[in-house]
Design an enzyme around this catalytic site. Structure first.
Site, short mmCIF file in Angstrom:
data_model
loop_
_atom_site.label_atom_id
_atom_site.label_comp_id
_atom_site.label_asym_id
_atom_site.label_seq_id
_atom_site.Cartn_x
_atom_site.Cartn_y
_atom_site.Cartn_z
N ASP A 100 0.82 -1.22 0.00
CA ASP A 100 0.00 0.00 0.00
C ASP A 100 0.86 1.27 0.00
OD1 ASP A 100 -2.32 1.47 0.01
OD2 ASP A 100 -2.71 1.20 2.15
N ASN B 95 -10.47 -3.40 -6.46
CA ASN B 95 -9.64 -2.43 -7.20
C ASN B 95 -10.17 -2.11 -8.60
OD1 ASN B 95 -6.48 -3.46 -5.69
ND2 ASN B 95 -7.80 -1.74 -5.16
#
Ligand code: FPP
Length: 250
Positions: A26, A74
């Site tokens: 991330d 996503n």
């Protein structure tokens, strides 16, 4: 470095090296934005960090590294960003096909590959076949692609239920070991250590079944800046944890 030294600790001791490390990669977007670059530049730097950390894990003697590259959620991102991530994956797969045998790196995918482009699926199939010919004790990287922990559990439940409906299995036969054999991670030990860089402290649908007794390590470092020293810090933190698995300290 402490992590390197602890490689020699006896297996089973609290201070030994994790056999399986999982990472939520991330912070790529923020890394790029801070530099006035497009988010896709962050993913490119993130892919480099993956290469670096996979090599380091292998050299340390960690057997499995699982990374969260693209979640079932996503797809909500812009088509440009999704496309750029897929291009980076394709590039990595092409490289891997050429080098994994020489480097003794096995590569597997977790996730539902159905919506992934036929081109990437074909390359993943190729890396899968190469991996199957490499010794099982070789280092293995697992890339989570169109992966969600809930989705993985649902797919496993559907398969098992279909086998019950076909009379091949009985519901009462199901236990944790058998259920694990229906997951994408079948045959792989649960991660002892899960790392999330970038300051966020949540699991975001990652390895929900497998994380039951994982140790978590959070750092503010953004994934593209995550380096070998940062991995050492995560491993040293892991080695200081008192893992009781629901029992009491002897
Ligand atoms: C999370 O950061 C990262 C992703 C959703 C994509 C990760 C993909 C790669 C590193 C490239 C391909 C991978 C391999 C294995 C070659 P974010 O974009 O959510 O960051 P932010 O929270 O700062 O916006």
């Amino acid at each position: 470095m402490a992590a390197l030294l602890s490689k020699n600790n006896k297996a089973g001791q609290a201070a030994c090296l994790p056999r399986h490390i999982a990472i939520i990669m991330d912070g790529n977007g923020r890394w790029a934005t801070k530099r006035g670059l497009p988010r896709t530049a962050g993913h490119k730097a993130g892919a480099e960090a993956f290469r670096r950390i996979a090599t380091y894990c292998k050299n340390l003697g960690v057997q499995y590294l699982t990374v969260y590259a693209f979640s079932t959620e996503n797809w909500k991102r812009s088509a440009d960003e999704v496309g750029a991530i897929m291009v980076l994956l394709k590039k990595y797969l092409l490289e891997a096909i050429d080098t994994m045998e020489k480097d003794q790196i096995r590569l597997k995918f977790f996730g539902d590959m159905t919506p992934i482009s036929p081109e990437i699926r074909a390359l993943a199939h190729e890396t899968d076949e190469i991996s199957d010919h490499l010794p099982e004790q070789d280092f293995q990287a697992n890339i989570c692609l169109n992966y969600g922990g809930r989705d993985e559990i649902l797919r496993a439940v559907r398969t098992f239920a279909a086998e019950c409906a076909a009379g091949e299995k009985k519901p009462e036969d199901l236990d944790e070991t058998i259920f694990s054999s229906y997951l994408d991670s079948r045959g792989i030990p649960d991660p002892e250590l899960i790392i999330r860089p970038s300051g966020e402290q949540r699991l975001s649908n990652f390895l929900l079944w497998q994380c039951a007794y994982s140790e978590f390590y959070y750092t503010d470092t953004l994934w593209p800046d995550f380096d070998e020293a940062e991995l050492d810090r995560a491993i040293v933190a892991y080695q200081s944890r008192d893992r009781r698995f629901g029992g009491v300290k002897k």
